[in-house]
Design a protein around this motif. Structure first.
Motif, PDB file in Angstrom:
ATOM      1  N   SER A 136      36.823  71.882  19.344  1.00 23.51           N
ATOM      2  CA  SER A 136      37.260  70.889  18.374  1.00 23.51           C
ATOM      3  C   SER A 136      38.671  70.474  18.762  1.00 23.51           C
ATOM      4  CB  SER A 136      37.263  71.478  16.960  1.00 23.51           C
ATOM      5  OG  SER A 136      35.946  71.709  16.519  1.00 23.51           O
ATOM      6  N   THR A 137      38.966  69.173  18.632  1.00 25.15           N
ATOM      7  CA  THR A 137      40.265  68.681  19.080  1.00 25.15           C
ATOM      8  C   THR A 137      40.868  67.758  18.040  1.00 25.15           C
ATOM      9  OG1 THR A 137      39.232  66.800  20.193  1.00 25.15           O
ATOM     10  CG2 THR A 137      39.584  68.774  21.515  1.00 25.15           C
ATOM     11  N   ALA A 138      42.179  67.589  18.135  1.00 25.13           N
ATOM     12  CA  ALA A 138      42.879  66.610  17.303  1.00 25.13           C
ATOM     13  C   ALA A 138      44.055  66.072  18.091  1.00 25.13           C
ATOM     14  CB  ALA A 138      43.353  67.249  15.998  1.00 25.13           C
ATOM     15  N   VAL A 139      44.361  64.796  17.882  1.00 26.53           N
ATOM     16  CA  VAL A 139      45.471  64.142  18.563  1.00 26.53           C
ATOM     17  C   VAL A 139      46.358  63.474  17.523  1.00 26.53           C
ATOM     18  CG1 VAL A 139      46.148  62.438  20.298  1.00 26.53           C
ATOM     19  CG2 VAL A 139      44.020  63.722  20.574  1.00 26.53           C
ATOM     20  N   VAL A 140      47.667  63.742  17.607  1.00 22.67           N
ATOM     21  CA  VAL A 140      48.629  63.174  16.658  1.00 22.67           C
ATOM     22  C   VAL A 140      49.345  62.004  17.319  1.00 22.67           C
ATOM     23  CG1 VAL A 140      50.586  63.623  15.134  1.00 22.67           C
ATOM     24  CG2 VAL A 140      48.970  65.475  15.677  1.00 22.67           C
ATOM     25  N   PHE A 141      49.251  60.821  16.711  1.00 23.75           N
ATOM     26  CA  PHE A 141      49.916  59.614  17.218  1.00 23.75           C
ATOM     27  C   PHE A 141      51.073  59.226  16.308  1.00 23.75           C
ATOM     28  CE2 PHE A 141      45.504  59.301  18.554  1.00 23.75           C
ATOM     29  CZ  PHE A 141      45.597  58.852  19.856  1.00 23.75           C
ATOM     30  N   LYS A 142      52.148  58.732  16.909  1.00 22.40           N
ATOM     31  CA  LYS A 142      53.204  58.090  16.133  1.00 22.40           C
ATOM     32  C   LYS A 142      52.777  56.638  15.932  1.00 22.40           C
ATOM     33  CE  LYS A 142      57.517  58.764  17.399  1.00 22.40           C
ATOM     34  NZ  LYS A 142      58.810  58.562  18.123  1.00 22.40           N
ATOM     35  N   ARG A 143      52.623  56.228  14.669  1.00 15.81           N
ATOM     36  CA  ARG A 143      52.061  54.913  14.379  1.00 15.81           C
ATOM     37  C   ARG A 143      52.919  53.781  14.957  1.00 15.81           C
ATOM     38  NH1 ARG A 143      50.793  53.278   8.253  1.00 15.81           N
ATOM     39  NH2 ARG A 143      49.317  55.002   8.515  1.00 15.81           N
ATOM     40  N   ARG A 144      54.227  53.907  14.861  1.00 18.12           N
ATOM     41  CA  ARG A 144      55.122  52.821  15.252  1.00 18.12           C
ATOM     42  C   ARG A 144      55.052  52.518  16.748  1.00 18.12           C
ATOM     43  NH1 ARG A 144      60.318  53.197  16.936  1.00 18.12           N
ATOM     44  NH2 ARG A 144      60.400  55.400  16.316  1.00 18.12           N
ATOM     45  N   THR A 145      54.847  53.536  17.586  1.00 21.39           N
ATOM     46  CA  THR A 145      54.877  53.344  19.040  1.00 21.39           C
ATOM     47  C   THR A 145      53.539  53.595  19.717  1.00 21.39           C
ATOM     48  OG1 THR A 145      55.493  55.660  19.464  1.00 21.39           O
ATOM     49  CG2 THR A 145      57.288  54.073  19.087  1.00 21.39           C
ATOM     50  N   GLY A 146      52.603  54.286  19.039  1.00 26.09           N
ATOM     51  CA  GLY A 146      51.331  54.641  19.668  1.00 26.09           C
ATOM     52  C   GLY A 146      51.409  55.859  20.566  1.00 26.09           C
TER      53      GLY A 146
ATOM     54  N   PRO B  72      61.779  62.480  10.348  1.00 29.46           N
ATOM     55  CA  PRO B  72      61.843  61.962   8.975  1.00 29.46           C
ATOM     56  C   PRO B  72      61.616  60.448   8.946  1.00 29.46           C
ATOM     57  CG  PRO B  72      63.687  63.452   9.432  1.00 29.46           C
ATOM     58  CD  PRO B  72      63.002  63.214  10.741  1.00 29.46           C
ATOM     59  N   GLY B  73      60.784  60.004   8.022  1.00 29.80           N
ATOM     60  CA  GLY B  73      60.542  58.580   7.859  1.00 29.80           C
ATOM     61  C   GLY B  73      59.484  57.989   8.765  1.00 29.80           C
ATOM     62  N   GLU B  74      59.060  58.734   9.801  1.00 32.80           N
ATOM     63  CA  GLU B  74      58.025  58.225  10.702  1.00 32.80           C
ATOM     64  C   GLU B  74      56.640  58.415  10.077  1.00 32.80           C
ATOM     65  OE1 GLU B  74      58.069  56.534  13.346  1.00 32.80           O
ATOM     66  OE2 GLU B  74      60.042  56.812  14.285  1.00 32.80           O
ATOM     67  N   LYS B  75      55.728  57.495  10.394  1.00 31.58           N
ATOM     68  CA  LYS B  75      54.342  57.625   9.972  1.00 31.58           C
ATOM     69  C   LYS B  75      53.477  58.029  11.165  1.00 31.58           C
ATOM     70  CE  LYS B  75      54.619  54.359   6.125  1.00 31.58           C
ATOM     71  NZ  LYS B  75      54.056  53.123   5.507  1.00 31.58           N
ATOM     72  N   TYR B  76      52.536  58.922  10.897  1.00 33.52           N
ATOM     73  CA  TYR B  76      51.696  59.458  11.969  1.00 33.52           C
ATOM     74  C   TYR B  76      50.224  59.315  11.594  1.00 33.52           C
ATOM     75  CZ  TYR B  76      56.065  61.611  13.513  1.00 33.52           C
ATOM     76  OH  TYR B  76      57.354  61.826  13.924  1.00 33.52           O
ATOM     77  N   GLU B  77      49.392  59.306  12.615  1.00 32.61           N
ATOM     78  CA  GLU B  77      47.940  59.256  12.428  1.00 32.61           C
ATOM     79  C   GLU B  77      47.302  60.330  13.297  1.00 32.61           C
ATOM     80  OE1 GLU B  77      47.221  55.243  13.565  1.00 32.61           O
ATOM     81  OE2 GLU B  77      47.614  54.439  11.568  1.00 32.61           O
ATOM     82  N   ILE B  78      46.246  60.953  12.776  1.00 27.46           N
ATOM     83  CA  ILE B  78      45.572  62.036  13.494  1.00 27.46           C
ATOM     84  C   ILE B  78      44.082  61.725  13.574  1.00 27.46           C
ATOM     85  CG2 ILE B  78      45.008  64.490  13.537  1.00 27.46           C
ATOM     86  CD1 ILE B  78      47.538  64.989  11.888  1.00 27.46           C
ATOM     87  N   GLY B  79      43.542  61.721  14.791  1.00 28.00           N
ATOM     88  CA  GLY B  79      42.099  61.634  14.990  1.00 28.00           C
ATOM     89  C   GLY B  79      41.579  62.998  15.402  1.00 28.00           C
ATOM     90  N   SER B  80      40.394  63.367  14.926  1.00 26.90           N
ATOM     91  CA  SER B  80      39.852  64.694  15.243  1.00 26.90           C
ATOM     92  C   SER B  80      38.383  64.607  15.606  1.00 26.90           C
ATOM     93  CB  SER B  80      40.018  65.636  14.043  1.00 26.90           C
ATOM     94  OG  SER B  80      39.428  66.890  14.318  1.00 26.90           O
ATOM     95  N   ASP B  81      38.034  65.248  16.712  1.00 28.85           N
ATOM     96  CA  ASP B  81      36.649  65.365  17.168  1.00 28.85           C
ATOM     97  C   ASP B  81      36.181  66.771  16.813  1.00 28.85           C
ATOM     98  OD1 ASP B  81      34.225  65.033  18.408  1.00 28.85           O
ATOM     99  OD2 ASP B  81      34.998  65.374  20.429  1.00 28.85           O
TER     100      ASP B  81
END
Length: 481
Positions: A390-400, A368-377
């Protein structure tokens, strides 16, 4: 790997020629005949009692299987006992004796049964000559009761037939009608006119690149799919090529080959006496702990790196890998820092759970409260065996940190559906699919069908300085860095 005896329920179907020899022996000496029977139906005993090999010091000795060789034999004969066509792919360190073992298995199956064709292909003419010499030595040193008649050939072939030119003799006692052919991947054409029952593909990664796929297509077309057939593909690694693709498919269960990996330290000969001034480096301490090695093995490793590879540890890891990923990571032309990649793999944690039918691996649940980013090939997704995933990777924005990864072979619309589900799961993460090629279809579905609320918008300027904005990430010569 424990050095246990290889025993299975499978028994070889002896050819008439061999059975008749056994009957004649039984009439002369029943005890010897019983002892011979025990050897015939026990492959490990057959190797130890009947087959000879050349040692590194140039002498001849009986073939006593080491623990790694026994593991290969165990898998082969268990598959035979199960009534299956045997298909095995081996990733190995150098000079562990798997060609010797594969040839011993093929010789055993071909020289004691009728109407069997074996085909062996090495990477070049010199290697194929060495393998043929191995078969010749097996035959020349074989004991009389197990030794079939042989017809003379000019090529690298052992033909187990009656060598007589008299028709009466050939009809009365034709011999096995089996043969072993050794060839080279340097040839223009391989095995187009005969059925193969036993196939050994040696050092596939080092076959000529232009002929690799063509030769395998030809060999597999001739290779029988019946139960009891045996196919062994073995190689050391050499970059990201066809052998690597076949190995990955076997590991993922996308083909019926059983993947067997044998690290260098399972070879009993790979050890040396430790000198008095021997002190482990920090890296050696990590390797020792990770793989439970002793100092004699590490001294052999140190000596080999220094003298065989001029101090190049990466070359050692390619030729003598400790785990499968290591072999492929350091071979070819790697871009990323290999020491860091090795370190990361050695300490990578397992995912805490899997989802999306095991296509999504999760290391951390959404917080809860965390922001995430997803890149997809995005790939085409038509055929798992022939196309990229096809792939996707989920990153936690605050820590990478990477908290989840997705790998799938879905068509663009279904991939968009999975991305929509994944993004919403991770707090409506900023979602950035690549928009090249099939990515356009994925983006269209995300915007028009699923109405995903947080798509990445790429901003750039044209030659006049006007701001351009468009959803998705464009991979171009300019953006790739």
């Amino acid at each position: 790997m424990s050095a246990v005896a290889v025993k299975t329920e499978w028994k070889i179907e002896l050819a008439t020629e061999i059975r008749n020899k056994m009957k004649r022996l039984a009439k002369k000496d029943r005890a010897k005949a019983e002892a011979a029977k025990e050897i015939l139906f026990d492959f490990e005993a057959f190797c130890a009692k009947c087959l000879k090999i050349k040692t590194k010091d140039g002498s001849l000795k009986r073939l006593i299987l080491n623990a790694a060789q026994k593991e290969l034999v165990r898998v082969v004969f268990e598959q035979l006992a199960a009534g299956k066509p045997v298909r095995i792919i081996i990733l190995k360190a150098r000079q562990m004796g798997f060609s010797t073992t594969a040839e011993a298995i093929i010789y055993y199956l071909s020289s004691l049964q009728e109407a069997k064709n074996a085909f062996i292909v090495a990477q070049d003419s010199s290697a194929s000559e060495n393998l043929y010499d191995m078969f010749r030595l097996y035959y020349d040193e074989m004991q009389g009761v197990f030794k079939p008649m042989r017809k003379r050939n000019n090529s690298r072939r052992l033909t187990f037939e009656n060598p007589s030119n008299k028709d009466v003799e050939l009809i009365k006692n034709p011999g096995l009608k089996s043969k072993i052919t050794v060839s080279s991947a340097e040839k223009k054409v391989l095995a187009r006119s005969e059925t193969i029952h036993y196939l050994h593909v040696s050092e596939l990664a080092f076959w000529p690149d232009k002929k690799k796929k063509q030769h395998l297509t030809s060999l597999f077309a001739a290779f029988s799919k019946e139960p009891g057939t045996v196919g062994i593909i073995e190689s050391t690694a050499y970059g990201m090529e066809l052998y690597k693709e076949m190995w990955d498919s076997a590991v993922a269960g996308r083909n019926d080959y059983i993947p067997l990996f044998f690290p260098w330290f399972e070879m009993p000969d790979y050890r040396m006496p430790v000198p008095d001034d021997f002190v482990l480096t920090e890296n050696e301490k990590k390797i020792k702990e990770r793989f439970n090695l002793d100092d004699e093995q590490l001294q052999w490793r140190r000596f080999t790196i220094r003298n065989d590879f001029e101090g190049d540890e990466e070359m050692f890891r390619q030729e003598y890998p400790s785990y499968p990923e290591e072999a492929f990571l350091v071979s070819g032309r790697p871009i990323f820092n290999q020491e860091q990649v090795q370190e990361d793999i050695m300490h990578a944690p397992d995912p805490i759970r899997k989802d999306f039918d095991d296509r999504l691996w999760i290391w951390e649940e959404p917080q809860p409260g965390e922001k995430y980013e997803i890149g997809s090939d995005v790939a085409e997704g038509l055929d798992e065996d022939e196309n990229d995933a096809s792939t996707a990777v989920v990153f936690k924005r605050r820590t990478g940190e990477i908290v989840a990864t997705l790998q799938c072979w879905e068509e663009p619309f279904d991939h968009a559906r999975l991305l929509d589900k994944l993004g919403r799961m991770y707090n409506n993460a900023k979602l950035a699919p690549e928009r090249n090629n099939h990515g356009h279809a994925v983006l269209l579905a995300l915007m028009e069908v699923f109405r995903y609320p947080n798509l990445y918008t790429h901003r750039d300027y044209d030659q006049k300085g006007n701001l351009l904005e468009k959803e998705g990430f464009p991979t171009t010569q300019k953006t790739r860095p």
